[in-house]
Design a protein around this motif. Structure first.
Motif, PDB file in Angstrom:
ATOM      1  N   LEU A   6       0.874  -1.175   0.000  1.00 57.52           N
ATOM      2  CA  LEU A   6       0.000   0.000   0.000  1.00 57.52           C
ATOM      3  C   LEU A   6       0.911   1.225   0.000  1.00 57.52           C
ATOM      4  N   ARG A   7       1.298   1.627  -1.209  1.00 58.87           N
ATOM      5  CA  ARG A   7       2.183   2.778  -1.366  1.00 58.87           C
ATOM      6  C   ARG A   7       1.397   4.025  -1.755  1.00 58.87           C
ATOM      7  N   SER A   8       0.272   3.819  -2.424  1.00 61.03           N
ATOM      8  CA  SER A   8      -0.571   4.929  -2.879  1.00 61.03           C
ATOM      9  C   SER A   8      -2.020   4.490  -2.870  1.00 61.03           C
ATOM     10  N   ILE A   9      -2.912   5.443  -2.603  1.00 60.54           N
ATOM     11  CA  ILE A   9      -4.347   5.173  -2.693  1.00 60.54           C
ATOM     12  C   ILE A   9      -4.708   4.675  -4.096  1.00 60.54           C
ATOM     13  N   SER A  10      -3.973   5.154  -5.110  1.00 62.17           N
ATOM     14  CA  SER A  10      -4.292   4.781  -6.494  1.00 62.17           C
ATOM     15  C   SER A  10      -4.102   3.284  -6.749  1.00 62.17           C
ATOM     16  N   GLU A  11      -3.363   2.588  -5.862  1.00 64.22           N
ATOM     17  CA  GLU A  11      -3.205   1.141  -6.010  1.00 64.22           C
ATOM     18  C   GLU A  11      -4.465   0.377  -5.597  1.00 64.22           C
ATOM     19  N   LEU A  12      -5.390   1.062  -4.934  1.00 60.02           N
ATOM     20  CA  LEU A  12      -6.583   0.386  -4.413  1.00 60.02           C
ATOM     21  C   LEU A  12      -7.776   0.465  -5.363  1.00 60.02           C
ATOM     22  N   GLY A  13      -8.030   1.662  -5.924  1.00 60.84           N
ATOM     23  CA  GLY A  13      -9.256   1.854  -6.680  1.00 60.84           C
ATOM     24  C   GLY A  13     -10.457   1.842  -5.741  1.00 60.84           C
ATOM     25  N   ARG A  14     -11.633   2.094  -6.294  1.00 58.32           N
ATOM     26  CA  ARG A  14     -12.833   2.167  -5.449  1.00 58.32           C
ATOM     27  C   ARG A  14     -13.104   0.834  -4.736  1.00 58.32           C
ATOM     28  N   ASP A  15     -12.969  -0.282  -5.440  1.00 62.84           N
ATOM     29  CA  ASP A  15     -13.259  -1.586  -4.819  1.00 62.84           C
ATOM     30  C   ASP A  15     -12.333  -1.862  -3.648  1.00 62.84           C
ATOM     31  N   GLY A  16     -11.061  -1.557  -3.833  1.00 66.45           N
ATOM     32  CA  GLY A  16     -10.090  -1.793  -2.762  1.00 66.45           C
ATOM     33  C   GLY A  16     -10.349  -0.917  -1.548  1.00 66.45           C
ATOM     34  N   ILE A  17     -10.697   0.352  -1.798  1.00 68.21           N
ATOM     35  CA  ILE A  17     -11.003   1.255  -0.682  1.00 68.21           C
ATOM     36  C   ILE A  17     -12.227   0.742   0.082  1.00 68.21           C
ATOM     37  N   GLU A  18     -13.268   0.351  -0.657  1.00 69.67           N
ATOM     38  CA  GLU A  18     -14.493  -0.102   0.021  1.00 69.67           C
ATOM     39  C   GLU A  18     -14.258  -1.408   0.778  1.00 69.67           C
ATOM     40  N   GLU A  19     -13.410  -2.281   0.204  1.00 65.07           N
ATOM     41  CA  GLU A  19     -13.092  -3.521   0.921  1.00 65.07           C
ATOM     42  C   GLU A  19     -12.350  -3.231   2.228  1.00 65.07           C
ATOM     43  N   LEU A  20     -11.411  -2.292   2.181  1.00 68.33           N
ATOM     44  CA  LEU A  20     -10.682  -1.939   3.407  1.00 68.33           C
ATOM     45  C   LEU A  20     -11.593  -1.249   4.420  1.00 68.33           C
ATOM     46  N   LEU A  21     -12.579  -0.476   3.950  1.00 74.37           N
ATOM     47  CA  LEU A  21     -13.535   0.144   4.876  1.00 74.37           C
ATOM     48  C   LEU A  21     -14.393  -0.919   5.571  1.00 74.37           C
ATOM     49  N   GLU A  22     -14.791  -1.947   4.820  1.00 73.26           N
ATOM     50  CA  GLU A  22     -15.552  -3.057   5.435  1.00 73.26           C
ATOM     51  C   GLU A  22     -14.699  -3.780   6.472  1.00 73.26           C
ATOM     52  N   LEU A  23     -13.447  -4.025   6.120  1.00 77.62           N
ATOM     53  CA  LEU A  23     -12.525  -4.701   7.037  1.00 77.62           C
ATOM     54  C   LEU A  23     -12.284  -3.846   8.280  1.00 77.62           C
ATOM     55  N   THR A  24     -12.228  -2.532   8.095  1.00 74.03           N
ATOM     56  CA  THR A  24     -12.040  -1.623   9.234  1.00 74.03           C
ATOM     57  C   THR A  24     -13.188  -1.746  10.224  1.00 74.03           C
ATOM     58  N   GLU A  25     -14.429  -1.892   9.706  1.00 75.01           N
ATOM     59  CA  GLU A  25     -15.576  -2.060  10.611  1.00 75.01           C
ATOM     60  C   GLU A  25     -15.396  -3.295  11.497  1.00 75.01           C
ATOM     61  N   ARG A  26     -14.861  -4.366  10.926  1.00 75.37           N
ATOM     62  CA  ARG A  26     -14.604  -5.575  11.717  1.00 75.37           C
ATOM     63  C   ARG A  26     -13.515  -5.334  12.753  1.00 75.37           C
ATOM     64  N   MET A  27     -12.529  -4.524  12.397  1.00 74.79           N
ATOM     65  CA  MET A  27     -11.459  -4.214  13.349  1.00 74.79           C
ATOM     66  C   MET A  27     -11.961  -3.311  14.482  1.00 74.79           C
ATOM     67  N   ILE A  28     -12.910  -2.433  14.170  1.00 71.01           N
ATOM     68  CA  ILE A  28     -13.512  -1.604  15.215  1.00 71.01           C
ATOM     69  C   ILE A  28     -14.214  -2.494  16.237  1.00 71.01           C
ATOM     70  N   GLU A  29     -14.870  -3.555  15.746  1.00 70.97           N
ATOM     71  CA  GLU A  29     -15.508  -4.528  16.655  1.00 70.97           C
ATOM     72  C   GLU A  29     -14.461  -5.216  17.535  1.00 70.97           C
TER      73      GLU A  29
END
Length: 313
Positions: A6-29
């Protein structure tokens, strides 16, 4: 989906960002549990390689690694062989020889995370490279926006206010927000904008008062005090009068709008002290989300297939 780096946001694209946001919700739990620890990265080693001072980002990554049961090593340039003339490449190759799985790097020069990824098999996470990017800050910022606003991304208008030219946070946030479909307006004097905005896909204004009533998020950038010495602004007082979020300006924001800041704040310069303490200022929520986002990133890069709900490590 797992990434290599993960060197740049551009390596993620929208799908990658949304996947990491979903994973973050699990980490908040996970972080809400009495013992906020899971064995997901047991046996993995994460190195913090910091060539610039950083307290919050470094501690946030180290806490994230420990909560996933990874081993951590911390390298700070000030107290290392760098003073004896060891090159960056020598340092990376020495650490790699010890058997590491991820390198979290902060460096004053843009592009260093890409160089490091050529010298090691480990995953590389950019924790800030010069004025270039700071992808995990952008992820925790969009995570905070998603928690506090009900709007679809396409209906969101974010004003990024202040020293855009020297801000890696601004670049990463623009990339993330535009990838998600949000509208972004940069608000700054001409001297604090990049020489070229080609490819940024943003609107630009020099008049904060015109844009304040139209914003869903007022995202303030830290005004570095050196900029006055470089004569990029006439004085901090004048900068604050034109581009600071005063209490009067904050009252003109829509009722649901958020006030955000990546920290550390210069209270009284880019943000009035009383504005930072308003209920719609979510600056402490940003910090809290930092650990969960970095847990998500490390798990995404190194996840061993263990479920996060497994027994505590």
């Amino acid at each position: 989906m797992t990434g290599q780096h993960l060197r740049s946001i551009s390596e993620l694209g929208r799908d990658g960002i949304e996947e990491l946001l979903e994973l973050t919700e699990r980490m908040i739990e996970v972080n809400a549990r009495p013992i906020p620890k899971v064995p997901a990265l047991r046996g993995k080693t994460v190195v913090s390689l910091f060539y610039e001072d950083s307290t919050r980002t470094r501690l946030s990554f180290e806490t994230a690694a420990k909560r996933l049961s990874a081993d951590t090593m911390t390298f700070t340039a000030a107290s290392s062989s760098v003073k004896k003339g060891e090159s960056l490449r020598d340092t990376v190759e020495t650490l790699s020889a010890m058997g590491i799985d991820a390198v979290v790097v902060r460096h004053g020069s843009a592009g260093v995370p890409w160089q490091i990824s050529r010298w090691t098999e480990a995953s590389v996470v950019n924790a800030g490279d010069g004025w270039h990017e700071h992808p995990t800050q952008a992820l925790l910022d969009v995570c905070t926006m998603r928690q506090h606003l009900d709007h679809p991304w396409e209906e969101l208008h974010v004003g990024v206010i202040g020293d855009v030219k020297h801000s890696r946070v601004a670049r990463s946030n623009v990339l993330a927000l535009r990838a998600l479909g949000a509208r972004v307006t940069l608000v700054a004097p001409p001297t604090l904008l990049p020489p070229s905005l080609e490819g940024w896909d943003v609107e630009v204004t020099h008049a904060l008062d015109d844009v304040v009533p139209k914003l869903d998020v007022a995202y303030l950038l830290r005004m570095q005090l050196e900029r006055q010495e470089q004569a990029l602004v006439p004085s901090l007082r004048e900068y604050s009068a034109l581009f600071g979020l005063t209490l009067e300006r904050a009252r003109r924001l829509p009722g649901h709008a958020l006030v955000m800041h990546p920290g550390p704040m210069n209270r009284g310069v880019e943000i009035a002290p009383e504005v930072a303490d308003l209920p719609n200022a979510v600056i402490t929520a940003q910090v809290a989300n930092g650990v969960a986002v970095r847990m998500a990133v490390l798990y995404w890069l190194l996840g061993s297939g263990l479920q996060l709900g497994d027994a505590h490590g």
